[in-house]
Design a protein around this motif. Sequence first.
Motif, PDB file in Angstrom:
ATOM      1  N   SER A 221       0.841  -1.192   0.000  1.00 49.29           N
ATOM      2  CA  SER A 221       0.000   0.000   0.000  1.00 49.29           C
ATOM      3  C   SER A 221       0.874   1.239   0.000  1.00 49.29           C
ATOM      4  O   SER A 221       1.837   1.319   0.756  1.00 49.29           O
ATOM      5  N   VAL A 222       0.511   2.203  -0.856  1.00 49.78           N
ATOM      6  CA  VAL A 222       1.254   3.464  -0.910  1.00 49.78           C
ATOM      7  C   VAL A 222       0.298   4.623  -0.652  1.00 49.78           C
ATOM      8  O   VAL A 222      -0.884   4.553  -0.998  1.00 49.78           O
ATOM      9  N   ASN A 223       0.810   5.675  -0.033  1.00 51.19           N
ATOM     10  CA  ASN A 223      -0.009   6.851   0.270  1.00 51.19           C
ATOM     11  C   ASN A 223       0.097   7.865  -0.858  1.00 51.19           C
ATOM     12  O   ASN A 223       1.195   8.189  -1.305  1.00 51.19           O
ATOM     13  N   PHE A 224      -1.040   8.364  -1.325  1.00 50.50           N
ATOM     14  CA  PHE A 224      -1.067   9.386  -2.377  1.00 50.50           C
ATOM     15  C   PHE A 224      -1.643  10.678  -1.822  1.00 50.50           C
ATOM     16  O   PHE A 224      -2.646  10.668  -1.115  1.00 50.50           O
ATOM     17  N   SER A 225      -1.031  11.800  -2.182  1.00 53.05           N
ATOM     18  CA  SER A 225      -1.543  13.115  -1.799  1.00 53.05           C
ATOM     19  C   SER A 225      -2.516  13.650  -2.854  1.00 53.05           C
ATOM     20  O   SER A 225      -2.511  13.202  -4.000  1.00 53.05           O
ATOM     21  N   THR A 226      -3.272  14.655  -2.444  1.00 56.37           N
ATOM     22  CA  THR A 226      -4.261  15.261  -3.332  1.00 56.37           C
ATOM     23  C   THR A 226      -3.642  15.725  -4.650  1.00 56.37           C
ATOM     24  O   THR A 226      -4.172  15.456  -5.720  1.00 56.37           O
ATOM     25  N   LEU A 227      -2.495  16.421  -4.552  1.00 58.26           N
ATOM     26  CA  LEU A 227      -1.861  16.957  -5.765  1.00 58.26           C
ATOM     27  C   LEU A 227      -1.562  15.874  -6.789  1.00 58.26           C
ATOM     28  O   LEU A 227      -1.646  16.094  -7.987  1.00 58.26           O
ATOM     29  N   GLN A 228      -1.182  14.690  -6.289  1.00 56.87           N
ATOM     30  CA  GLN A 228      -0.901  13.588  -7.203  1.00 56.87           C
ATOM     31  C   GLN A 228      -2.148  13.199  -7.985  1.00 56.87           C
ATOM     32  O   GLN A 228      -2.082  12.890  -9.174  1.00 56.87           O
ATOM     33  N   PHE A 229      -3.290  13.228  -7.293  1.00 56.28           N
ATOM     34  CA  PHE A 229      -4.537  12.840  -7.943  1.00 56.28           C
ATOM     35  C   PHE A 229      -5.016  13.879  -8.954  1.00 56.28           C
ATOM     36  O   PHE A 229      -5.826  13.584  -9.810  1.00 56.28           O
ATOM     37  N   LEU A 230      -4.494  15.107  -8.813  1.00 55.57           N
ATOM     38  CA  LEU A 230      -4.921  16.157  -9.737  1.00 55.57           C
ATOM     39  C   LEU A 230      -4.227  16.058 -11.096  1.00 55.57           C
ATOM     40  O   LEU A 230      -4.640  16.680 -12.061  1.00 55.57           O
ATOM     41  N   GLN A 231      -3.163  15.231 -11.181  1.00 55.99           N
ATOM     42  CA  GLN A 231      -2.469  15.092 -12.458  1.00 55.99           C
ATOM     43  C   GLN A 231      -3.381  14.488 -13.503  1.00 55.99           C
ATOM     44  O   GLN A 231      -3.995  13.452 -13.281  1.00 55.99           O
ATOM     45  N   LYS A 232      -3.413  15.116 -14.658  1.00 52.59           N
ATOM     46  CA  LYS A 232      -4.296  14.657 -15.740  1.00 52.59           C
ATOM     47  C   LYS A 232      -3.971  13.227 -16.173  1.00 52.59           C
ATOM     48  O   LYS A 232      -4.853  12.430 -16.433  1.00 52.59           O
ATOM     49  N   ASP A 233      -2.658  12.943 -16.276  1.00 47.45           N
ATOM     50  CA  ASP A 233      -2.258  11.651 -16.850  1.00 47.45           C
ATOM     51  C   ASP A 233      -1.916  10.612 -15.777  1.00 47.45           C
ATOM     52  O   ASP A 233      -1.197   9.658 -16.040  1.00 47.45           O
ATOM     53  N   LEU A 234      -2.448  10.815 -14.557  1.00 54.42           N
ATOM     54  CA  LEU A 234      -2.124   9.916 -13.439  1.00 54.42           C
ATOM     55  C   LEU A 234      -2.310   8.437 -13.794  1.00 54.42           C
ATOM     56  O   LEU A 234      -1.386   7.629 -13.648  1.00 54.42           O
ATOM     57  N   VAL A 235      -3.487   8.104 -14.282  1.00 55.43           N
ATOM     58  CA  VAL A 235      -3.810   6.687 -14.510  1.00 55.43           C
ATOM     59  C   VAL A 235      -2.894   6.087 -15.572  1.00 55.43           C
ATOM     60  O   VAL A 235      -2.392   4.975 -15.433  1.00 55.43           O
ATOM     61  N   LYS A 236      -2.644   6.869 -16.620  1.00 56.05           N
ATOM     62  CA  LYS A 236      -1.793   6.394 -17.701  1.00 56.05           C
ATOM     63  C   LYS A 236      -0.398   6.065 -17.185  1.00 56.05           C
ATOM     64  O   LYS A 236       0.181   5.036 -17.515  1.00 56.05           O
ATOM     65  N   ARG A 237       0.122   6.970 -16.333  1.00 57.82           N
ATOM     66  CA  ARG A 237       1.485   6.764 -15.837  1.00 57.82           C
ATOM     67  C   ARG A 237       1.560   5.614 -14.842  1.00 57.82           C
ATOM     68  O   ARG A 237       2.503   4.845 -14.836  1.00 57.82           O
ATOM     69  N   VAL A 238       0.535   5.521 -14.001  1.00 57.62           N
ATOM     70  CA  VAL A 238       0.475   4.402 -13.062  1.00 57.62           C
ATOM     71  C   VAL A 238       0.448   3.080 -13.829  1.00 57.62           C
ATOM     72  O   VAL A 238       1.180   2.138 -13.529  1.00 57.62           O
ATOM     73  N   ALA A 239      -0.375   3.040 -14.864  1.00 55.27           N
ATOM     74  CA  ALA A 239      -0.519   1.814 -15.654  1.00 55.27           C
ATOM     75  C   ALA A 239       0.767   1.467 -16.386  1.00 55.27           C
ATOM     76  O   ALA A 239       1.183   0.306 -16.428  1.00 55.27           O
ATOM     77  N   SER A 240       1.440   2.488 -16.943  1.00 52.42           N
ATOM     78  CA  SER A 240       2.625   2.186 -17.741  1.00 52.42           C
ATOM     79  C   SER A 240       3.761   1.673 -16.864  1.00 52.42           C
ATOM     80  O   SER A 240       4.554   0.843 -17.280  1.00 52.42           O
ATOM     81  N   PHE A 241       3.801   2.143 -15.624  1.00 49.87           N
ATOM     82  CA  PHE A 241       4.862   1.640 -14.742  1.00 49.87           C
ATOM     83  C   PHE A 241       4.603   0.204 -14.294  1.00 49.87           C
ATOM     84  O   PHE A 241       5.541  -0.565 -14.090  1.00 49.87           O
ATOM     85  N   LEU A 242       3.344  -0.150 -14.159  1.00 43.18           N
ATOM     86  CA  LEU A 242       3.005  -1.553 -13.857  1.00 43.18           C
ATOM     87  C   LEU A 242       3.503  -2.436 -14.990  1.00 43.18           C
ATOM     88  O   LEU A 242       4.131  -3.475 -14.781  1.00 43.18           O
ATOM     89  N   GLU A 243       3.203  -1.980 -16.200  1.00 41.99           N
ATOM     90  CA  GLU A 243       3.540  -2.754 -17.385  1.00 41.99           C
ATOM     91  C   GLU A 243       5.056  -2.906 -17.526  1.00 41.99           C
ATOM     92  O   GLU A 243       5.558  -3.999 -17.756  1.00 41.99           O
ATOM     93  N   GLU A 244       5.738  -1.780 -17.351  1.00 42.03           N
ATOM     94  CA  GLU A 244       7.192  -1.772 -17.461  1.00 42.03           C
ATOM     95  C   GLU A 244       7.838  -2.798 -16.534  1.00 42.03           C
ATOM     96  O   GLU A 244       8.845  -3.404 -16.853  1.00 42.03           O
TER      97      GLU A 244
END
Length: 274
Positions: free
Chosen positions: A115-138
Amino acid sequence: TKEQGKNDFQIFTQEMMEKANETFSLQRDLNRALVNNEFELYYQPKISAKDGQICGAEALIRWNHPNLGMIPPNDFIHLAEESGMIVPIGDWVYQEACRQLRRWKEAGKEQIKISVNFSTLQFLQKDLVKRVASFLEENDIEGKWIEIEITESILVHSDQELLNKVIELKKIGIQIALDDFGKGYSSLDYLRKYGFNTIKLDRSFISDIDTNEESAAIASFMIALGKKLNINIVAEGVERKEQLAVLKKLECDELQGYLFSKPVRIAEFEKLWM
Ligand code: C2E
Ligand code: CA
Ligand code: CA
Ligand code: CA
């Protein structure tokens, strides 16, 4: 008036001056901490109440400051949030958790949920999901091994975009936990809306769950609600065996706290777990 302003300035004492300087230099050091590799993740086990086994870990950031030594997150996360540095720092935390999962996988070890803690600002990033997904894949990691912990402070500015991100993250298998439940407004409406996988009951009422009927009643209610809604309930800050006894009786799902272990370095966590 000008006169007033002058007086105000006099209240600005030496002590406050030093505090301001300290904050400024910490802020400045924080900008270099990432490139200097000064952050480290500590891991605190989550215990399954049913069998007492370790069933997950919360990753908690530590800053090894070159002059000041180890700085706990409560002393710098707010600075990182003010300056926006929390975004690259948060990325590092998430990526480091993925790399850890990959190391376990490559070593042929069992995986365990981090489990990782995310701050509000992180969630405001437009491409959050894309980047999270691409790092899983990588890293060739399945989303189900990652859980993102968010607090209600994010949900207060709740909008459709935030909700969409949560839905998209869940679609790629990532689990979402509501952290510190019971500390803020704790609207039950959030539970209906966001479909959390996990709710973490805040330490503030776990602390007197064995002596305070109100605290025990709320925990009991939340655990029962969790069973109905199929939400995993985690008790935070379990320090004493009296608290453990109550939580077991109430059939709380998971437990976290100093009674089992403090957050520890990865090598020590692996020793506890294996
Ligand atoms: P949190 O997410 O509520 O994390 C739990 C905190 O409670 C941790 O403090 C943990 O060490 C502490 N704790 C665990 N069990 C016990 C217990 O039995 N008794 C007591 N008294 N404390 C216990 P820590 O590691 O100092 O972190 C403090 C806060 O800093 C976290 O609270 C979280 O809000 C924030 N934080 C930590 N790491 C990160 C991160 O990577 N990103 C962000 N955005 N915030 C983080
Ligand atoms: Ca947390
Ligand atoms: Ca918490
Ligand atoms: Ca917190």
